[in-house]
Scaffold this motif. Sequence first.
Motif, PDB file in Angstrom:
ATOM      1  N   GLN A 163       0.831  -1.194   0.000  1.00  0.00           N
ATOM      2  CA  GLN A 163       0.000   0.000   0.000  1.00  0.00           C
ATOM      3  C   GLN A 163       0.867   1.245   0.000  1.00  0.00           C
ATOM      4  OE1 GLN A 163      -2.462  -0.214   3.457  1.00  0.00           O
ATOM      5  NE2 GLN A 163      -0.822   0.267   4.903  1.00  0.00           N
ATOM      6  N   THR A 164       0.311   2.326  -0.540  1.00  0.00           N
ATOM      7  CA  THR A 164       1.027   3.594  -0.587  1.00  0.00           C
ATOM      8  C   THR A 164       0.015   4.719  -0.578  1.00  0.00           C
ATOM      9  OG1 THR A 164       2.746   4.848  -1.764  1.00  0.00           O
ATOM     10  CG2 THR A 164       1.064   3.793  -3.107  1.00  0.00           C
ATOM     11  N   GLN A 165       0.464   5.886  -0.213  1.00  0.00           N
ATOM     12  CA  GLN A 165      -0.409   7.041  -0.156  1.00  0.00           C
ATOM     13  C   GLN A 165      -0.089   7.984  -1.303  1.00  0.00           C
ATOM     14  OE1 GLN A 165      -0.110   9.430   3.402  1.00  0.00           O
ATOM     15  NE2 GLN A 165      -2.161  10.266   3.161  1.00  0.00           N
ATOM     16  N   LYS A 166      -1.129   8.456  -1.977  1.00  0.00           N
ATOM     17  CA  LYS A 166      -0.985   9.452  -3.036  1.00  0.00           C
ATOM     18  C   LYS A 166      -1.990  10.551  -2.758  1.00  0.00           C
ATOM     19  CE  LYS A 166      -0.893  10.137  -8.030  1.00  0.00           C
ATOM     20  NZ  LYS A 166      -1.059   9.507  -9.356  1.00  0.00           N
ATOM     21  N   GLY A 167      -1.465  11.732  -2.463  1.00  0.00           N
ATOM     22  CA  GLY A 167      -2.364  12.785  -2.028  1.00  0.00           C
ATOM     23  C   GLY A 167      -2.932  12.431  -0.669  1.00  0.00           C
ATOM     24  N   ARG A 168      -4.242  12.408  -0.578  1.00  0.00           N
ATOM     25  CA  ARG A 168      -4.898  12.030   0.672  1.00  0.00           C
ATOM     26  C   ARG A 168      -5.528  10.646   0.592  1.00  0.00           C
ATOM     27  NH1 ARG A 168      -8.039  17.613   2.573  1.00  0.00           N
ATOM     28  NH2 ARG A 168      -6.178  18.962   2.636  1.00  0.00           N
ATOM     29  N   SER A 169      -5.246   9.915  -0.467  1.00  0.00           N
ATOM     30  CA  SER A 169      -5.853   8.602  -0.659  1.00  0.00           C
ATOM     31  C   SER A 169      -4.793   7.517  -0.523  1.00  0.00           C
ATOM     32  CB  SER A 169      -6.507   8.511  -2.042  1.00  0.00           C
ATOM     33  OG  SER A 169      -7.505   9.497  -2.190  1.00  0.00           O
ATOM     34  N   TRP A 170      -5.239   6.355  -0.060  1.00  0.00           N
ATOM     35  CA  TRP A 170      -4.368   5.192   0.065  1.00  0.00           C
ATOM     36  C   TRP A 170      -4.704   4.188  -1.020  1.00  0.00           C
ATOM     37  CZ3 TRP A 170      -0.210   4.423   3.202  1.00  0.00           C
ATOM     38  CH2 TRP A 170       0.000   5.363   4.226  1.00  0.00           C
ATOM     39  N   TYR A 171      -3.667   3.552  -1.570  1.00  0.00           N
ATOM     40  CA  TYR A 171      -3.831   2.568  -2.632  1.00  0.00           C
ATOM     41  C   TYR A 171      -3.081   1.300  -2.260  1.00  0.00           C
ATOM     42  CZ  TYR A 171      -5.293   6.622  -5.410  1.00  0.00           C
ATOM     43  OH  TYR A 171      -5.939   7.743  -5.861  1.00  0.00           O
ATOM     44  N   PHE A 172      -3.629   0.167  -2.664  1.00  0.00           N
ATOM     45  CA  PHE A 172      -2.957  -1.116  -2.467  1.00  0.00           C
ATOM     46  C   PHE A 172      -2.772  -1.760  -3.831  1.00  0.00           C
ATOM     47  CE2 PHE A 172      -3.154  -5.752  -2.007  1.00  0.00           C
ATOM     48  CZ  PHE A 172      -2.103  -5.957  -1.128  1.00  0.00           C
ATOM     49  N   GLY A 173      -1.528  -2.126  -4.156  1.00  0.00           N
ATOM     50  CA  GLY A 173      -1.293  -2.744  -5.449  1.00  0.00           C
ATOM     51  C   GLY A 173       0.152  -2.639  -5.886  1.00  0.00           C
ATOM     52  N   MET A 174       0.353  -2.279  -7.158  1.00  0.00           N
ATOM     53  CA  MET A 174       1.685  -2.208  -7.736  1.00  0.00           C
ATOM     54  C   MET A 174       1.833  -0.943  -8.560  1.00  0.00           C
ATOM     55  SD  MET A 174       1.418  -4.928 -10.922  1.00  0.00           S
ATOM     56  CE  MET A 174       3.067  -4.488 -11.534  1.00  0.00           C
ATOM     57  N   LYS A 175       3.050  -0.718  -9.026  1.00  0.00           N
ATOM     58  CA  LYS A 175       3.335   0.417  -9.905  1.00  0.00           C
ATOM     59  C   LYS A 175       3.880  -0.088 -11.226  1.00  0.00           C
ATOM     60  CE  LYS A 175       4.349   4.528  -7.130  1.00  0.00           C
ATOM     61  NZ  LYS A 175       5.432   5.438  -6.647  1.00  0.00           N
ATOM     62  N   ALA A 176       3.456   0.550 -12.298  1.00  0.00           N
ATOM     63  CA  ALA A 176       4.027   0.308 -13.617  1.00  0.00           C
ATOM     64  C   ALA A 176       4.892   1.505 -13.972  1.00  0.00           C
ATOM     65  CB  ALA A 176       2.924   0.104 -14.650  1.00  0.00           C
ATOM     66  N   HIS A 177       6.207   1.310 -13.999  1.00  0.00           N
ATOM     67  CA  HIS A 177       7.154   2.366 -14.371  1.00  0.00           C
ATOM     68  C   HIS A 177       7.481   2.195 -15.851  1.00  0.00           C
ATOM     69  CE1 HIS A 177       8.218   3.004 -10.007  1.00  0.00           C
ATOM     70  NE2 HIS A 177       7.855   1.729  -9.970  1.00  0.00           N
ATOM     71  N   ILE A 178       7.443   3.277 -16.599  1.00  0.00           N
ATOM     72  CA  ILE A 178       7.735   3.167 -18.032  1.00  0.00           C
ATOM     73  C   ILE A 178       8.680   4.281 -18.474  1.00  0.00           C
ATOM     74  CG2 ILE A 178       5.556   2.027 -18.580  1.00  0.00           C
ATOM     75  CD1 ILE A 178       4.537   4.702 -19.699  1.00  0.00           C
ATOM     76  N   GLY A 179       9.476   3.953 -19.485  1.00  0.00           N
ATOM     77  CA  GLY A 179      10.256   4.933 -20.208  1.00  0.00           C
ATOM     78  C   GLY A 179       9.681   5.062 -21.602  1.00  0.00           C
ATOM     79  N   VAL A 180       9.439   6.297 -22.030  1.00  0.00           N
ATOM     80  CA  VAL A 180       8.721   6.563 -23.272  1.00  0.00           C
ATOM     81  C   VAL A 180       9.583   7.413 -24.193  1.00  0.00           C
ATOM     82  CG1 VAL A 180       6.722   7.796 -24.234  1.00  0.00           C
ATOM     83  CG2 VAL A 180       6.448   6.365 -22.228  1.00  0.00           C
ATOM     84  N   ASP A 181       9.516   7.130 -25.480  1.00  0.00           N
ATOM     85  CA  ASP A 181      10.216   7.944 -26.473  1.00  0.00           C
ATOM     86  C   ASP A 181       9.612   9.351 -26.483  1.00  0.00           C
ATOM     87  OD1 ASP A 181      12.021   8.249 -28.856  1.00  0.00           O
ATOM     88  OD2 ASP A 181      10.102   8.608 -29.840  1.00  0.00           O
ATOM     89  N   ALA A 182      10.456  10.364 -26.313  1.00  0.00           N
ATOM     90  CA  ALA A 182       9.964  11.729 -26.185  1.00  0.00           C
ATOM     91  C   ALA A 182       9.356  12.262 -27.472  1.00  0.00           C
ATOM     92  CB  ALA A 182      11.107  12.651 -25.739  1.00  0.00           C
ATOM     93  N   GLN A 183       9.697  11.681 -28.605  1.00  0.00           N
ATOM     94  CA  GLN A 183       9.172  12.152 -29.878  1.00  0.00           C
ATOM     95  C   GLN A 183       7.838  11.502 -30.213  1.00  0.00           C
ATOM     96  OE1 GLN A 183      10.384  14.553 -31.782  1.00  0.00           O
ATOM     97  NE2 GLN A 183       8.809  14.341 -33.382  1.00  0.00           N
ATOM     98  N   SER A 184       7.763  10.190 -30.133  1.00  0.00           N
ATOM     99  CA  SER A 184       6.583   9.457 -30.589  1.00  0.00           C
ATOM    100  C   SER A 184       5.615   9.087 -29.471  1.00  0.00           C
ATOM    101  CB  SER A 184       7.015   8.180 -31.305  1.00  0.00           C
ATOM    102  OG  SER A 184       7.708   7.317 -30.416  1.00  0.00           O
ATOM    103  N   GLY A 185       6.091   9.041 -28.227  1.00  0.00           N
ATOM    104  CA  GLY A 185       5.248   8.605 -27.122  1.00  0.00           C
ATOM    105  C   GLY A 185       5.129   7.101 -27.003  1.00  0.00           C
ATOM    106  N   LEU A 186       5.957   6.345 -27.719  1.00  0.00           N
ATOM    107  CA  LEU A 186       5.933   4.887 -27.657  1.00  0.00           C
ATOM    108  C   LEU A 186       6.805   4.397 -26.499  1.00  0.00           C
ATOM    109  CD1 LEU A 186       6.267   4.152 -31.486  1.00  0.00           C
ATOM    110  CD2 LEU A 186       4.180   4.147 -30.113  1.00  0.00           C
ATOM    111  N   VAL A 187       6.369   3.337 -25.846  1.00  0.00           N
ATOM    112  CA  VAL A 187       7.046   2.832 -24.653  1.00  0.00           C
ATOM    113  C   VAL A 187       8.241   1.976 -25.061  1.00  0.00           C
ATOM    114  CG1 VAL A 187       6.765   1.494 -22.534  1.00  0.00           C
ATOM    115  CG2 VAL A 187       4.843   2.829 -23.434  1.00  0.00           C
ATOM    116  N   HIS A 188       9.409   2.242 -24.474  1.00  0.00           N
ATOM    117  CA  HIS A 188      10.586   1.423 -24.777  1.00  0.00           C
ATOM    118  C   HIS A 188      11.053   0.597 -23.576  1.00  0.00           C
ATOM    119  CE1 HIS A 188      13.165   4.288 -22.617  1.00  0.00           C
ATOM    120  NE2 HIS A 188      12.714   5.271 -23.379  1.00  0.00           N
ATOM    121  N   THR A 189      10.589   0.923 -22.348  1.00  0.00           N
ATOM    122  CA  THR A 189      11.005   0.178 -21.160  1.00  0.00           C
ATOM    123  C   THR A 189       9.831   0.075 -20.193  1.00  0.00           C
ATOM    124  OG1 THR A 189      13.210   1.172 -21.403  1.00  0.00           O
ATOM    125  CG2 THR A 189      12.753   0.004 -19.346  1.00  0.00           C
TER     126      THR A 189
END
Length: 317
Positions: A163-189
């Motif tokens: 669980q983690t807090q974001k703002g004033r709300s609590w969430y339980f789960g996971m995070k998806a971290h992504i790296g995106v091409d700055a020109q096209s917006g396509l995900v590379h990582t």
Amino acid sequence: MAQLGLGLDLSTKRTRKREFLEEMRCVVPWSKLIALIEPHYPKGKTGRPPFPIATMLQIHFMQQWFGLSDPAMEEALYDMPLYREFAGLDGGMTRLPDESTILRFRHLLEAHGLAVQMFALVNEILIDRGLMLKAGSVVDATLISAPTSAKNTSGERDPEMHQTQKGRSWYFGMKAHIGVDAQSGLVHTVVGTAANMADINEAQSLLHGEETDVYADAGYQGIHKRCDEDSARWHVAMRPSRRKQLDLNDRLDAIFDQIERLKAGIRAKVEHPFRVLKQQFRYTKTRYRGLAKNTAQITTLFALGNLWMARKQLLKA
């Protein structure tokens, strides 16, 4: 008295779902993906012959596109001729894949890390087509909720989620971290972690190593202290509280505000894949237990999302 039929040909109506499947049939590199799976696929020398790889892969992708579980996918194949047609099950087949067959195919992909390989293959094709450049990247993360119920065989929540807090709300789960091409917006990582993992801790792992500039939101403040001198230039957003203090009547503050607007325009590219993930593919909650399985699904979804976002250019080619 028997009612008269209307004589409608239901196969001619071009519904949005039919158009979507036709477009994806054209842009997904089926033959190359099948070649990745074939060395690991059972040969079926004894017993009932296995379904073709193409059929199982098409079913697997429909699961991702329409957010269907294994039992729901089995029922959809019985209920919807469009799904059977897409999977090549509409002619000459005496049986349909059941939920156990669909489950085993997914486990096969997970066991051999094929989701990551398929993601890399899709990106290689996009790079060859000139749709993904390597000059700049945008990094960000989004929260994916997980079921909080303990009504399961183990009697507890998924131990790999947090669980983690974001703002004033609590969430339980996971995070998806992504790296995106700055020109096209396509995900590379793509990297999956528990929800309590700080964004900045995964920042370096989201780069492909050939960037000259990286853009990030205020959650990555302090990343410069973790980078080498010869690494890419980081352009991190100003903290919202600091930006609110800018006096736009002051010339210097006005310039800072304009710089922040320019950085925000580039960072907006990272929101497009998240929109496809959560709105187009309706992925808002994890389906499986454990980070490995859910990260594999998210990786597959981002690979399909790249093809969806680049479909117009791919169809022209």
